[in-house]
Design a protein around this motif. Structure first.
Motif, PDB file in Angstrom:
ATOM      1  N   ASP A   1       0.528   5.652   0.733  1.00 34.95           N
ATOM      2  CA  ASP A   1      -0.231   6.864   1.033  1.00 34.95           C
ATOM      3  C   ASP A   1       0.307   8.059   0.257  1.00 34.95           C
ATOM      4  OD1 ASP A   1      -1.954   5.609   2.847  1.00 34.95           O
ATOM      5  OD2 ASP A   1      -0.549   5.862   4.511  1.00 34.95           O
TER       6      ASP A   1
ATOM      7  N   GLN B   1      -2.139  -0.957  -3.617  1.00 31.41           N
ATOM      8  CA  GLN B   1      -3.288  -0.128  -3.274  1.00 31.41           C
ATOM      9  C   GLN B   1      -2.835   1.306  -3.039  1.00 31.41           C
ATOM     10  OE1 GLN B   1      -6.546  -1.690  -0.821  1.00 31.41           O
ATOM     11  NE2 GLN B   1      -6.261   0.063   0.536  1.00 31.41           N
ATOM     12  N   PHE B   2      -3.452   2.229  -3.760  1.00 33.14           N
ATOM     13  CA  PHE B   2      -3.182   3.661  -3.632  1.00 33.14           C
ATOM     14  C   PHE B   2      -4.277   4.254  -2.749  1.00 33.14           C
ATOM     15  CE2 PHE B   2      -1.247   2.251  -7.546  1.00 33.14           C
ATOM     16  CZ  PHE B   2      -0.057   2.954  -7.627  1.00 33.14           C
ATOM     17  N   ASN B   3      -3.879   4.769  -1.603  1.00 34.86           N
ATOM     18  CA  ASN B   3      -4.853   5.242  -0.618  1.00 34.86           C
ATOM     19  C   ASN B   3      -5.192   6.722  -0.740  1.00 34.86           C
ATOM     20  OD1 ASN B   3      -5.109   2.694   0.621  1.00 34.86           O
ATOM     21  ND2 ASN B   3      -3.281   3.044   1.850  1.00 34.86           N
ATOM     22  N   LYS B   4      -4.386   7.461  -1.503  1.00 32.99           N
ATOM     23  CA  LYS B   4      -4.649   8.889  -1.674  1.00 32.99           C
ATOM     24  C   LYS B   4      -4.649   9.223  -3.159  1.00 32.99           C
ATOM     25  CE  LYS B   4      -2.959  10.428   2.833  1.00 32.99           C
ATOM     26  NZ  LYS B   4      -2.043  11.330   3.585  1.00 32.99           N
ATOM     27  N   ILE B   5      -5.853   9.369  -3.699  1.00 33.05           N
ATOM     28  CA  ILE B   5      -6.037   9.668  -5.113  1.00 33.05           C
ATOM     29  C   ILE B   5      -6.301  11.161  -5.240  1.00 33.05           C
ATOM     30  CG2 ILE B   5      -7.291   9.066  -7.212  1.00 33.05           C
ATOM     31  CD1 ILE B   5      -5.844   6.705  -5.826  1.00 33.05           C
TER      32      ILE B   5
ATOM     33  N   GLN C   1       0.842  -1.183   0.000  1.00 34.95           N
ATOM     34  CA  GLN C   1       0.000   0.000   0.000  1.00 34.95           C
ATOM     35  C   GLN C   1       0.884   1.242   0.000  1.00 34.95           C
ATOM     36  OE1 GLN C   1      -3.579   0.103   2.539  1.00 34.95           O
ATOM     37  NE2 GLN C   1      -2.807  -1.764   3.504  1.00 34.95           N
TER      38      GLN C   1
ATOM     39  N   VAL D   1      -7.044  -0.023  -6.180  1.00 36.75           N
ATOM     40  CA  VAL D   1      -6.139  -1.159  -6.141  1.00 36.75           C
ATOM     41  C   VAL D   1      -5.939  -1.674  -7.556  1.00 36.75           C
ATOM     42  CG1 VAL D   1      -7.923  -2.941  -5.773  1.00 36.75           C
ATOM     43  CG2 VAL D   1      -5.596  -3.313  -4.938  1.00 36.75           C
TER      44      VAL D   1
ATOM     45  N   ARG E   1     -10.302   4.621  -2.627  1.00 41.27           N
ATOM     46  CA  ARG E   1      -8.973   4.045  -2.836  1.00 41.27           C
ATOM     47  C   ARG E   1      -8.965   3.299  -4.167  1.00 41.27           C
ATOM     48  NH1 ARG E   1      -9.371   0.675   2.542  1.00 41.27           N
ATOM     49  NH2 ARG E   1     -11.557   0.792   1.892  1.00 41.27           N
TER      50      ARG E   1
ATOM     51  N   HIS F   1     -16.203   4.095   2.041  1.00 41.55           N
ATOM     52  CA  HIS F   1     -14.781   4.181   1.707  1.00 41.55           C
ATOM     53  C   HIS F   1     -14.401   3.068   0.716  1.00 41.55           C
ATOM     54  CE1 HIS F   1     -10.917   5.876   2.038  1.00 41.55           C
ATOM     55  NE2 HIS F   1     -10.398   5.082   2.959  1.00 41.55           N
TER      56      HIS F   1
ATOM     57  N   ILE G   1     -13.172   0.697  -2.591  1.00 40.04           N
ATOM     58  CA  ILE G   1     -11.932   0.430  -3.311  1.00 40.04           C
ATOM     59  C   ILE G   1     -12.278   0.218  -4.778  1.00 40.04           C
ATOM     60  CG2 ILE G   1      -9.893  -1.023  -3.494  1.00 40.04           C
ATOM     61  CD1 ILE G   1     -10.499  -1.994  -0.620  1.00 40.04           C
TER      62      ILE G   1
ATOM     63  N   ASP H   1     -12.480  10.015  -0.866  1.00 38.94           N
ATOM     64  CA  ASP H   1     -13.118   8.866  -0.223  1.00 38.94           C
ATOM     65  C   ASP H   1     -12.764   7.524  -0.863  1.00 38.94           C
ATOM     66  OD1 ASP H   1     -14.985   7.799   1.743  1.00 38.94           O
ATOM     67  OD2 ASP H   1     -16.289   7.357   0.049  1.00 38.94           O
TER      68      ASP H   1
END
Length: 510
Positions: A40, A73-77, A38, A86, A84, A327, A329, A82
């Protein structure tokens, strides 16, 4: 069905912790950095995300440098607080095998066996459908799918942002049979998508039936799913004939039916444990140029590795609602990467294995839909010759494979001492056990795949239309009467672990 190693599982074993959706699948691999990482660090979905994953784990026919690696997984687009994203969940055969309770060499046999245990989907109520935790209606003021969901572009030349792992669920308007398929879906406006259908796809046939009556076809686009659903959905005729619901295969793989829920705004069902669902209708007699808003002239990178031309006239999907988990994905892929090989290739292998086991019982040990063909265009078939007549049976096996999977273009036949998953070994067999004037069989003018750029009249004027091709069998098996001449050098069998304890030797591990 002949097995490489009968000790390996050929019936899906339930992985530790039951997998029934994307989140439980990711939980299974979350602690293994070889399979999942992952970040951030903020990423732009416009070309940057795909550009990053190209170096991390895309593999396949992506322009080098690339490699096989973990899902990411990219958590900050950027621009989306809201959601994510993957990518690459299925971009490694070993990872797919783990997620399906199999091994890399038996995963195709596990998938084939799921047909014998197929389970029809079931409908649950809204309270048991996580995908409807949040509801966004297209009729609401300010609704805009472009700001709601981060559809990525793979390259700066893409015709539009694309949903690349959108599983369409549609129903035949005449007989009520449902079907699921994955297609490239371009975001064209706040509530409009264009969808590319390759010739012969079942939901496109449903659309044409509805269009003939001047009616729209209600559809749901389901994203972020249990890997078993994606793999099961990628079977094609004749293995899954017209009217066969491929969700049954996923049920067989999981020994539990896929759960559906009634859509909010259209007369259709959604996959209840999806991350994101787009509800809407395929409009009759309305078409749109794929690059209408970009004028790039290109579509997106497809599985052969080329960024083909934008389509001049595609059907339009009118969005009526988006439902999501909290939230959510969004799952995507890098168009020509290893993930497409898993999605298309493992069902291709399973289909061919089933057909060959019926036609030539016990003769074929393994089939690999090679990543160089994106899981569609190239297959390596391993046969076991025991008599002179088997020289002809090997070529018959190749013909059965070509007949079973219409988009297959080239078949390479190898002996039991050649590893079909090892390209060096396969090329060695082609170099030392094949003569071009004796061991090449060409079948011209046969149905192929429109996304292969060599299958068009501009390449060969003898081809009548795009998507017609010559199919080739490369017989890289040794003639049976010369089997002793082609025997490989045999080394002493030694367990190397005492000398190299830090290395991994799966062939010596239980």
């Amino acid at each position: 069905m002949a097995l490489i190693n009968s000790a390996e599982p050929t019936i899906a074993q339930a992985p530790q912790g039951q997998v029934n959706d994307l989140r439980s699948a990711l939980a299974l691999i979350a602690d293994d950095p070889k399979n999942f990482i992952q970040t951030d660090h903020p990423v732009d979905p416009n070309a940057e995300l795909a550009g990053v994953y190209k170096h991390v784990g895309a593999g396949g026919t992506v322009m080098r440098p690339t490699r096989r690696g973990p899902a990411m997984q990219f958590n900050k687009i950027i621009g989306f607080d809201d959601v994510r994203v993957v990518v690459g969940v299925l971009a490694d055969r070993s990872r797919v095998a783990t997620l399906l309770g199999a091994t890399p060499k038996t995963v195709n046999q596990v998938v084939a066996a799921a047909f014998n245990a197929a389970l029809a989907p079931v409908v649950v109520d809204k309270n048991n459908a996580p995908v409807q935790e949040k509801i966004y209606l297209a009729s609401d003021p300010g609704f805009d799918i472009r700001t709601l969901l981060p559809a990525p572009t793979n390259t700066p030349e893409d015709a539009a942002p694309y949903f690349c792992m959108g599983l369409l669920l549609g129903t035949d308007p005449e007989n009520g049979h449902s079907d699921v398929t994955i297609h490239r879906i371009a975001v064209q406006g706040k509530d409009e998508l264009s969808i590319f259908f390759a010739p012969g796809r079942h939901i496109d046939a449903f659309r044409l039936k509805a269009e003939a009556k001047g009616e729209a076809l209600p559809i749901t686009i389901n994203m972020g799913l249990d890997p078993a659903v994606y793999i099961g959905a990628c079977f094609e005729a004749p293995t899954t004939p017209f009217g066969y619901d491929e969700l049954q295969v996923a049920g067989g793989l999981r020994h539990s039916p896929v759960e559906l829920v009634k859509a909010i705004t259209v007369n259709q069902h959604s996959i209840a444990r999806a991350e994101i669902v787009i509800e809407g209708e395929l409009l009759p007699n309305v078409r749109m140029r794929e690059d209408l808003h970009s004028d790039t002239g290109h579509a997106m990178p497809e599985f052969p590795g080329y960024n083909g031309p934008a389509n001049a006239a595609l059907p339009i999907f009118k969005v009526t609602a988006v439902t999501t988990r909290t939230h959510p994905i969004l799952e995507t892929l890098v168009g020509p990467g290893e993930e497409h090989t898993s999605l298309a290739g493992i069902p291709t292998e399973a289909s061919i294995l089933r057909a060959l086991d019926a036609a030539l019982p016990g003769f074929v040990s393994q089939v690999y839909a090679h990543t160089a063909g994106g899981g569609k265009l190239l297959a390596v078939v391993q046969v076991n010759k025991s008599k002179a007549f088997d020289d002809g049976r090997a070529r018959q096996a190749a013909l059965v494979a070509l007949a079973t999977y219409s988009e297959l273009k080239n078949v390479i036949l190898v002996d039991e001492d050649v590893d079909p998953f090892d390209s060096d070994d396969v090329l060695w067999a082609m170099t030392t056990r094949m003569q071009g004037d004796l061991d090449l069989i060409v079948v011209p003018g046969v149905m192929g795949h429109v996304l292969d750029p060599s299958q068009q009249p501009d390449y060969d004027p003898r081809l009548p239309v795009k998507g017609v091709t010559a199919k080739t069998i490369f017989d890289a098996t040794a003639p049976f009467h010369m089997k002793d001449v082609f025997a490989r050098a045999q080394f002493k069998e030694v367990d190397p672990r005492p000398w190299a304890p830090s290395l991994h030797f799966p062939e010596y591990e239980d």
